[in-house]
Motif scaffolding. Structure first.
Motif, PDB file in Angstrom:
ATOM      1  N   ASP A  43       0.880  -1.170   0.000  1.00 56.00           N
ATOM      2  CA  ASP A  43       0.000   0.000   0.000  1.00 56.00           C
ATOM      3  C   ASP A  43       0.921   1.224   0.000  1.00 56.00           C
ATOM      4  O   ASP A  43       1.231   1.787   1.043  1.00 56.00           O
ATOM      5  N   PHE A  44       1.367   1.622  -1.203  1.00 59.35           N
ATOM      6  CA  PHE A  44       2.507   2.517  -1.264  1.00 59.35           C
ATOM      7  C   PHE A  44       2.264   3.908  -0.697  1.00 59.35           C
ATOM      8  O   PHE A  44       3.144   4.494  -0.059  1.00 59.35           O
ATOM      9  N   ALA A  45       1.060   4.438  -0.878  1.00 66.02           N
ATOM     10  CA  ALA A  45       0.775   5.784  -0.359  1.00 66.02           C
ATOM     11  C   ALA A  45       0.955   5.811   1.154  1.00 66.02           C
ATOM     12  O   ALA A  45       1.513   6.757   1.720  1.00 66.02           O
ATOM     13  N   VAL A  46       0.491   4.751   1.819  1.00 70.39           N
ATOM     14  CA  VAL A  46       0.624   4.677   3.281  1.00 70.39           C
ATOM     15  C   VAL A  46       2.095   4.560   3.667  1.00 70.39           C
ATOM     16  O   VAL A  46       2.564   5.230   4.588  1.00 70.39           O
ATOM     17  N   VAL A  47       2.853   3.694   2.958  1.00 70.27           N
ATOM     18  CA  VAL A  47       4.277   3.519   3.258  1.00 70.27           C
ATOM     19  C   VAL A  47       4.989   4.862   3.190  1.00 70.27           C
ATOM     20  O   VAL A  47       5.685   5.269   4.119  1.00 70.27           O
ATOM     21  N   GLN A  48       4.791   5.566   2.074  1.00 72.12           N
ATOM     22  CA  GLN A  48       5.434   6.864   1.887  1.00 72.12           C
ATOM     23  C   GLN A  48       5.082   7.826   3.016  1.00 72.12           C
ATOM     24  O   GLN A  48       5.957   8.454   3.602  1.00 72.12           O
ATOM     25  N   ALA A  49       3.805   7.919   3.335  1.00 75.01           N
ATOM     26  CA  ALA A  49       3.361   8.901   4.324  1.00 75.01           C
ATOM     27  C   ALA A  49       3.902   8.572   5.703  1.00 75.01           C
ATOM     28  O   ALA A  49       4.416   9.452   6.409  1.00 75.01           O
ATOM     29  N   VAL A  50       3.822   7.293   6.109  1.00 73.16           N
ATOM     30  CA  VAL A  50       4.271   6.942   7.459  1.00 73.16           C
ATOM     31  C   VAL A  50       5.772   7.132   7.584  1.00 73.16           C
ATOM     32  O   VAL A  50       6.260   7.665   8.586  1.00 73.16           O
ATOM     33  N   ILE A  51       6.531   6.716   6.552  1.00 69.63           N
ATOM     34  CA  ILE A  51       7.980   6.915   6.616  1.00 69.63           C
ATOM     35  C   ILE A  51       8.300   8.395   6.716  1.00 69.63           C
ATOM     36  O   ILE A  51       9.149   8.818   7.508  1.00 69.63           O
ATOM     37  N   LEU A  52       7.581   9.201   5.966  1.00 70.69           N
ATOM     38  CA  LEU A  52       7.805  10.648   6.030  1.00 70.69           C
ATOM     39  C   LEU A  52       7.539  11.171   7.440  1.00 70.69           C
ATOM     40  O   LEU A  52       8.337  11.929   8.002  1.00 70.69           O
ATOM     41  N   VAL A  53       6.429  10.727   8.028  1.00 69.57           N
ATOM     42  CA  VAL A  53       6.092  11.178   9.390  1.00 69.57           C
ATOM     43  C   VAL A  53       7.178  10.753  10.373  1.00 69.57           C
ATOM     44  O   VAL A  53       7.650  11.552  11.191  1.00 69.57           O
ATOM     45  N   LEU A  54       7.619   9.474  10.283  1.00 65.78           N
ATOM     46  CA  LEU A  54       8.648   8.970  11.204  1.00 65.78           C
ATOM     47  C   LEU A  54       9.937   9.764  11.066  1.00 65.78           C
ATOM     48  O   LEU A  54      10.529  10.194  12.061  1.00 65.78           O
ATOM     49  N   VAL A  55      10.376   9.965   9.819  1.00 65.32           N
ATOM     50  CA  VAL A  55      11.650  10.653   9.612  1.00 65.32           C
ATOM     51  C   VAL A  55      11.558  12.109  10.073  1.00 65.32           C
ATOM     52  O   VAL A  55      12.458  12.614  10.743  1.00 65.32           O
ATOM     53  N   VAL A  56      10.451  12.772   9.763  1.00 65.02           N
ATOM     54  CA  VAL A  56      10.297  14.165  10.182  1.00 65.02           C
ATOM     55  C   VAL A  56      10.320  14.251  11.710  1.00 65.02           C
ATOM     56  O   VAL A  56      11.020  15.097  12.291  1.00 65.02           O
ATOM     57  N   ALA A  57       9.595  13.335  12.367  1.00 66.64           N
ATOM     58  CA  ALA A  57       9.586  13.348  13.832  1.00 66.64           C
ATOM     59  C   ALA A  57      10.989  13.153  14.375  1.00 66.64           C
ATOM     60  O   ALA A  57      11.442  13.864  15.276  1.00 66.64           O
ATOM     61  N   PHE A  58      11.707  12.199  13.783  1.00 65.48           N
ATOM     62  CA  PHE A  58      13.069  11.886  14.215  1.00 65.48           C
ATOM     63  C   PHE A  58      13.978  13.105  14.057  1.00 65.48           C
ATOM     64  O   PHE A  58      14.680  13.507  14.982  1.00 65.48           O
ATOM     65  N   VAL A  59      13.932  13.714  12.887  1.00 62.33           N
ATOM     66  CA  VAL A  59      14.794  14.866  12.611  1.00 62.33           C
ATOM     67  C   VAL A  59      14.452  16.038  13.520  1.00 62.33           C
ATOM     68  O   VAL A  59      15.329  16.698  14.084  1.00 62.33           O
ATOM     69  N   VAL A  60      13.156  16.298  13.691  1.00 66.60           N
ATOM     70  CA  VAL A  60      12.743  17.447  14.501  1.00 66.60           C
ATOM     71  C   VAL A  60      13.129  17.250  15.970  1.00 66.60           C
ATOM     72  O   VAL A  60      13.672  18.162  16.608  1.00 66.60           O
TER      73      VAL A  60
END
Lengths: 316, 296
Positions: A277-294
């Motif tokens: 389910d690629f849209a979900v994969v992209q979105a969740v990874i983006l959320v995780l990475v943004v949270a991590f970086v911030v």
């Protein structure tokens, strides 16, 4: 460097990293074998309507960089795409699950802070066998993967003793806390062990300092010295490590949520990967990475405030 | 009268002698008591894993469905799993992949990381800036996410997660080695080699690399422990090694289902073996790291 200039530079660096990671997450689709359209729809094939929807969502008829800009614009407006498997907007999927992950990470962070600092201080001040025992336990804790801890906790406290529920994240309030206790423990073991190590080293170093000797010679109460002279000064590395640890918990939650079948972002991500389910994969990874970086950036920033000796912007 | 060149020759000879004396020291000396114990345990596990076809009492994939979930017995020392496969044999075969996968991750990450680090340290300037920035970006993403991303694109398999994690570990190796190489680069022996007309590539590989080698090895071993944990976790999630291959992470997963039915042996045995492996590797890594630091 003035605070203003420092903040501007940090924010600029943060934005740049976020831009690069967003570009990488966007680019993932084009690393995949086959055409983007075939990859997203996968073996499901796809009706003409689905093909049209995917083409519109990923702006597939536009040139590459226009596509990226449009995709980024969608995300900034809160449109994270549409899940083919769940037939729902990804943003609503994520907002329904982000609470569980946040609660899990917060509980684990509290456990890590309390247990790690207490155990480390205890080991450093008591010395001898207490120190040996704590250090050995920390070494074993550091070597134990969270999923092994999780399985062990479930078999002992859920299946064996029946004190805690095995699966799920509860119905809110106290029930959620009870449901999240074992997962939070599993998530915190390795980090608590690491923090205990750092705390021990830091307290040991601080209690050998001259100002502590002076305080002892002046006849101050040992408890007072520990609280006001030793602990306060050893907090700097402790707080830094704690902050960075919380950032790694965001990724660690992916594993733990799956062990305990919690409905958080991590279990959503793994299921989405397996179901393509690629849209979900992209979105969740983006959320995780943004949270991590911030979170990392915030820790970096706070660090300079906790320790006034460190100049703003210096790389230590 | 000693000319400067004979003095520096004498210094170089003394340094070489010190180094060979260092190599002559026994392993036990270098690893300490706990480190030697860890190395011993790890050696036994590695030998058992390498010689799995000889050591393992049963075929790890042979299902004896009539004897499924039997407890420890003389025939099956650790009992059997839900499909009646011998748990001990699966542990031995599983240790193979659980060691080889992360070993490959660290090998790839170390080769790429060291090359990047040496290049950055030798060229400095813009090349260094670009490489450092690239490593910072890689650092900004949590390691396991690289594994997840790789699986999302190429599908679940051991090769996929190994490639994903290898990229994640590059900055861990490269950062440390770059720092060490930059220090070595300012040493007189590097200028001496430069004056003798050796090329930059030559100096990097024949002078700097041997001197940063202890740090490279220490960092590789230290990272190996984390790689074992993350790769096992990905297999546990069903994204790495695929059944029916024996793998410790997968065994914890399949053992987990038996735990819920009251048969914890498989999960306990596989989980404990992972902990032992990671503990040994971490202890050795810590020791090598403090040795490499004190050699500076």
């Amino acid at each position: 460097m003035s605070l203003r200039a420092y903040l501007l530079r940090r924010a600029g660096g943060l934005l740049l990293v976020l831009l690069v990671t967003s570009f990488i997450v966007f680019g993932l689709l084009y690393l995949a074998p086959g055409s983007p359209l075939a990859f997203i729809l996968g073996p499901r094939g796809g009706t003409p309507e689905q093909i049209a929807a995917v083409t519109a969502q990923y702006h597939l008829n536009d040139p590459f960089f226009v596509r990226y800009a449009a995709w980024l614009g969608d995300i900034l407006r809160g449109d994270l795409g549409y899940s083919i498997v769940y037939r729902q907007d990804v943003s609503s999927l994520i907002s329904g699950r982000i609470g569980t992950t946040l609660a899990l990470v917060s509980m684990a962070a509290v456990i890590i802070a309390v247990v790690g600092v207490a155990a480390g201080t205890f080991a450093a001040l008591r010395g001898g066998w207490s120190d040996q025992l704590t250090s050995t336990t920390a070494a074993i804790g550091l070597s134990t993967p969270s999923f092994v801890v999780g399985v062990a906790l479930i078999s002992i406290f859920a299946v064996g003793l029946g004190w805690f529920p095995t699966f799920g994240s509860g119905t809110g309030g106290l029930d959620t806390i009870v449901h999240l206790t074992l997962p939070a423990l599993a998530l915190s073991v390795a980090s608590a062990a690491y923090l205990a190590r750092i705390t021990r080293a830091s307290v040991l170093e601080e209690s050998g300092r001259e100002h502590v000797q002076t305080a002892t010679v002046r006849g101050l109460a040992p408890g007072y010295i520990v609280r006001h002279h030793v602990l306060r000064n050893s907090l700097i590395p402790i707080v830094t490590v704690l902050g960075l640890t919380i950032a790694t918990l965001i990724a660690g939650a992916v594993v733990v949520e799956n062990v305990f079948a919690l409905d958080g972002l991590g279990s959503l991500l793994v299921r989405a990967i397996l179901q393509r389910d690629f849209a979900v994969v992209q979105a969740v990874i983006l959320v995780l990475v943004v949270a991590f970086v911030v979170v990392n950036a915030i820790v970096d920033f706070l660090y300079t405030f906790i320790d006034p000796r460190i100049a703003l912007g210096s790389r230590q | 009268m000693t000319t400067p060149s004979t003095t520096s020759l004498a210094v170089a000879r003394a340094a070489r002698e010190r180094r060979s004396a260092g190599f002559a020291r026994t392993t036990a000396d270098r690893l300490g008591v706990v480190g030697s114990i860890a190395a011993g345990i790890l050696l036994v596990i590695v030998l058992a894993a390498v010689f799995a076809p000889i050591v393992a009492p049963y075929d790890p994939d042979y299902p004896d469905l009539l004897a499924s979930l039997s407890g420890p017995s003389p025939a099956h020392l650790l009992g059997t799993d839900a499909l009646g496969r011998d748990i001990l044999s699966r542990l031995i075969w599983g240790a193979r992949i659980t060691l080889a996968g992360p070993g490959l991750v660290i090998l790839i990450a170390t080769v790429i990381g060291v090359l990047l680090a040496l290049f950055a340290a030798w060229r400095r300037g813009r090349a260094d800036t670009v490489i450092t920035w690239l490593l910072d970006v890689l650092f900004a993403v949590p390691g396991i996410v690289f594994g997840l991303i790789a699986v999302a694109i190429w599908g679940p398999s051991l090769v996929t997660v190994v490639c994903g994690l290898a990229i994640a570990y590059i900055p861990y190796v490269a950062r440390v080695v770059r720092g060490a190489a930059l220090r070595e680069r300012n040493m007189p022996y590097v200028s001496a080699a430069w004056l003798q007309g050796q090329s930059g590539t030559g100096i990097t590989f024949t002078q700097i690399l041997p001197n940063v080698q202890p740090i490279v090895i220490a960092q590789a071993v230290s990272s190996l422990g984390f790689a074992v944990i993350e790769l096992a976790a990905l297999s546990f999630l069903g994204l790495g090694v695929q059944p029916p291959t024996a793998d410790l992470g997968l065994m914890v997963k399949s053992g987990f289902d038996s735990v819920l039915r009251g048969h914890p042996t498989e999960a306990i045995a596989a989980g404990a073996l992972i902990v032992v492996i990671v503990w040994c590797v971490t202890v050795i890594g810590d020791r090598l790291t403090s040795n490499a630091r004190s050699m500076r």
